[in-house]
Design a protein around this motif. Structure first.
Motif, PDB file in Angstrom:
ATOM      1  N   ILE A  42       0.950  -1.154  -0.031  1.00  0.00           N
ATOM      2  CA  ILE A  42       0.016   0.043  -0.009  1.00  0.00           C
ATOM      3  C   ILE A  42       0.811   1.238  -0.024  1.00  0.00           C
ATOM      4  O   ILE A  42       0.527   2.146  -0.525  1.00  0.00           O
ATOM      5  CB  ILE A  42      -0.854   0.044   1.225  1.00  0.00           C
ATOM      6  N   ALA A  43       2.067   1.059   0.647  1.00  0.00           N
ATOM      7  CA  ALA A  43       2.921   2.461   0.706  1.00  0.00           C
ATOM      8  C   ALA A  43       3.471   2.684  -0.735  1.00  0.00           C
ATOM      9  O   ALA A  43       3.521   3.611  -1.023  1.00  0.00           O
ATOM     10  CB  ALA A  43       3.963   2.271   1.766  1.00  0.00           C
ATOM     11  N   ALA A  44       3.739   1.531  -1.506  1.00  0.00           N
ATOM     12  CA  ALA A  44       4.166   1.577  -2.986  1.00  0.00           C
ATOM     13  C   ALA A  44       3.057   2.154  -3.737  1.00  0.00           C
ATOM     14  O   ALA A  44       3.283   2.961  -4.533  1.00  0.00           O
ATOM     15  CB  ALA A  44       4.623   0.365  -3.362  1.00  0.00           C
ATOM     16  N   LEU A  45       1.951   1.901  -3.514  1.00  0.00           N
ATOM     17  CA  LEU A  45       0.608   2.515  -4.247  1.00  0.00           C
ATOM     18  C   LEU A  45       0.580   3.904  -3.851  1.00  0.00           C
ATOM     19  O   LEU A  45       0.089   4.740  -4.680  1.00  0.00           O
ATOM     20  CB  LEU A  45      -0.463   1.953  -3.847  1.00  0.00           C
TER      21      LEU A  45
ATOM     22  N   HIS B   9      -8.468   2.246 -11.339  1.00  0.00           N
ATOM     23  CA  HIS B   9      -7.615   1.114 -10.900  1.00  0.00           C
ATOM     24  C   HIS B   9      -7.445   1.215  -9.321  1.00  0.00           C
ATOM     25  O   HIS B   9      -7.705   0.453  -8.621  1.00  0.00           O
ATOM     26  CB  HIS B   9      -6.235   1.275 -11.414  1.00  0.00           C
ATOM     27  N   PHE B  10      -7.258   2.493  -8.860  1.00  0.00           N
ATOM     28  CA  PHE B  10      -7.153   2.636  -7.345  1.00  0.00           C
ATOM     29  C   PHE B  10      -8.196   2.590  -6.548  1.00  0.00           C
ATOM     30  O   PHE B  10      -8.172   1.799  -5.683  1.00  0.00           O
ATOM     31  CB  PHE B  10      -6.607   4.112  -7.215  1.00  0.00           C
ATOM     32  N   ASN B  46      -7.452   5.336   3.027  1.00  0.00           N
ATOM     33  CA  ASN B  46      -6.506   6.128   2.748  1.00  0.00           C
ATOM     34  C   ASN B  46      -6.010   6.390   1.223  1.00  0.00           C
ATOM     35  O   ASN B  46      -5.743   7.255   0.813  1.00  0.00           O
ATOM     36  CB  ASN B  46      -5.189   5.869   3.508  1.00  0.00           C
ATOM     37  N   LEU B  47      -6.105   4.915   0.841  1.00  0.00           N
ATOM     38  CA  LEU B  47      -5.803   4.660  -0.796  1.00  0.00           C
ATOM     39  C   LEU B  47      -6.807   5.722  -1.616  1.00  0.00           C
ATOM     40  O   LEU B  47      -6.224   6.335  -2.491  1.00  0.00           O
ATOM     41  CB  LEU B  47      -5.932   3.403  -0.965  1.00  0.00           C
ATOM     42  N   GLN B  63      -4.748  14.310   0.974  1.00  0.00           N
ATOM     43  CA  GLN B  63      -3.597  13.629   1.630  1.00  0.00           C
ATOM     44  C   GLN B  63      -3.402  14.061   2.840  1.00  0.00           C
ATOM     45  O   GLN B  63      -3.143  13.532   3.929  1.00  0.00           O
ATOM     46  CB  GLN B  63      -2.228  14.054   0.979  1.00  0.00           C
ATOM     47  N   LEU B  64      -3.914  15.442   3.271  1.00  0.00           N
ATOM     48  CA  LEU B  64      -4.030  15.805   4.623  1.00  0.00           C
ATOM     49  C   LEU B  64      -4.827  15.313   5.296  1.00  0.00           C
ATOM     50  O   LEU B  64      -4.582  14.567   6.744  1.00  0.00           O
ATOM     51  CB  LEU B  64      -4.349  17.401   4.704  1.00  0.00           C
ATOM     52  N   PHE B  65      -5.866  14.844   4.872  1.00  0.00           N
ATOM     53  CA  PHE B  65      -7.095  13.936   5.449  1.00  0.00           C
ATOM     54  C   PHE B  65      -6.518  12.654   5.700  1.00  0.00           C
ATOM     55  O   PHE B  65      -6.451  12.058   7.065  1.00  0.00           O
ATOM     56  CB  PHE B  65      -8.348  13.860   4.815  1.00  0.00           C
TER      57      PHE B  65
END
Lengths: 177, 104
Positions: A42-45, B9-10, B46-47, B63-65
């Motif tokens: 997940i860090a790499a993503l 994709h994400f 988070n992703l 990203q801040l959240f």
């Protein structure tokens, strides 16, 4: 297919495969180590999505803090096996209950979310993130517009630390003593 | 970074991770297993936030959240593990199915 897309597929496969292994394994220790692999993926993503600072923060907080705490928790709360000798390996086996409901809820939620994502037509205009680092933006935003949540997060961490130390203290005397 | 990787994709990967985390939290008969499932779900969220944050390059609100989510997750795990240790002292096991009484 670009290299970036290939890397994305590889790391997504790593994260999802580790997640699936966590779901299927009965050994809690393997689940914790598999969580480590999933967090790495997940860090790499995060890096592939342009969040370099968050990827590093993810590695430091999750792998350096949360995962170590989880492993300590697993080892401190193990129910000892009365037939274990020094030769038997220390397995932390955990039964899987409610398999039907777990599978139903997980698969059902994935189908629903997948349909929503497929049908959603996100109107995203404007620039996308360029390749520069996000640290400067994050720092400026944290110290200006998000200063109050930043301070509250600091107080929350302090309170959680004090509360956890107080809770974990063995303050109830053993009645048999 | 131009959008070499589509947003779709994400979102699909995050949806799959969230479902896996939920299934882990439902099926594991151990409180720490449930916590592991919770961590997977928080990471999936988070992703999502970070994937959408690619389209907000000036303010990076997503990203801040996500940063605050990581902070709250760290606080949550410390308190949860302290409670788990207390529960283990009281019941002698941390199977959530065996915690049936509230009295001492």
């Amino acid at each position: 297919m670009s290299t970036e897309l290939l890397a994305f597929y590889a790391f997504a496969a790593l994260a999802l495969g580790s997640g699936l292994f966590i779901l299927l394994t009965r050994n809690l220790m393997y689940a914790a180590f598999s969580l480590f692999l999933a967090l790495l993926g997940i860090a790499a993503l995060f890096v592939l999505a342009g969040a370099d600072f968050l990827a590093v923060a993810q590695l430091m907080v999750y792998v350096g803090g949360i995962l170590v705490l989880l492993i300590f928790g697993i080892m401190l709360t193990r129910v000892p096996d009365p037939e274990a000798t020094s030769q038997t390996p220390n397995r932390v086996l955990v039964g899987l209950g409610r398999k039907f409901w777990g599978l139903t809820v997980g698969l059902g939620l994935f189908v629903v979310l997948f349909l929503v994502v497929v049908q959603a037509n996100f109107a995203l205009d404007g620039d996308t993130l360029d390749s520069r680092s996000t640290i400067r933006t994050l720092g400026v935003e944290l110290m200006t517009t998000h200063l109050l949540p930043f301070e509250i997060a600091g107080i929350l961490l302090l309170v959680a630390l004090v509360g956890a130390a107080y809770l974990a203290m063995h303050r109830n005397p053993d009645p048999t003593e | 970074m131009n959008s070499a990787i589509p947003l779709f994709h994400f979102l699909v990967v995050a949806a799959a991770l969230f479902s896996l985390g939920l299934a882990v939290a439902v099926t594991k008969r151990n409180v720490i297993g449930i916590l592991i499932g919770l961590e997977l779900m928080l990471n999936a969220v988070n992703l999502n936030l970070i994937a959408f944050s690619r389209h907000d390059p000036v303010l990076l609100r997503g990203q801040l959240f996500a940063l605050f989510v990581i902070v709250v997750a760290a606080a949550e795990v410390t308190v949860a593990l302290a409670i788990v240790l207390r529960v283990y002292h009281h019941y002698g096991s941390i199977d959530p199915d065996e915690m049936k009484d509230l009295k001492q």
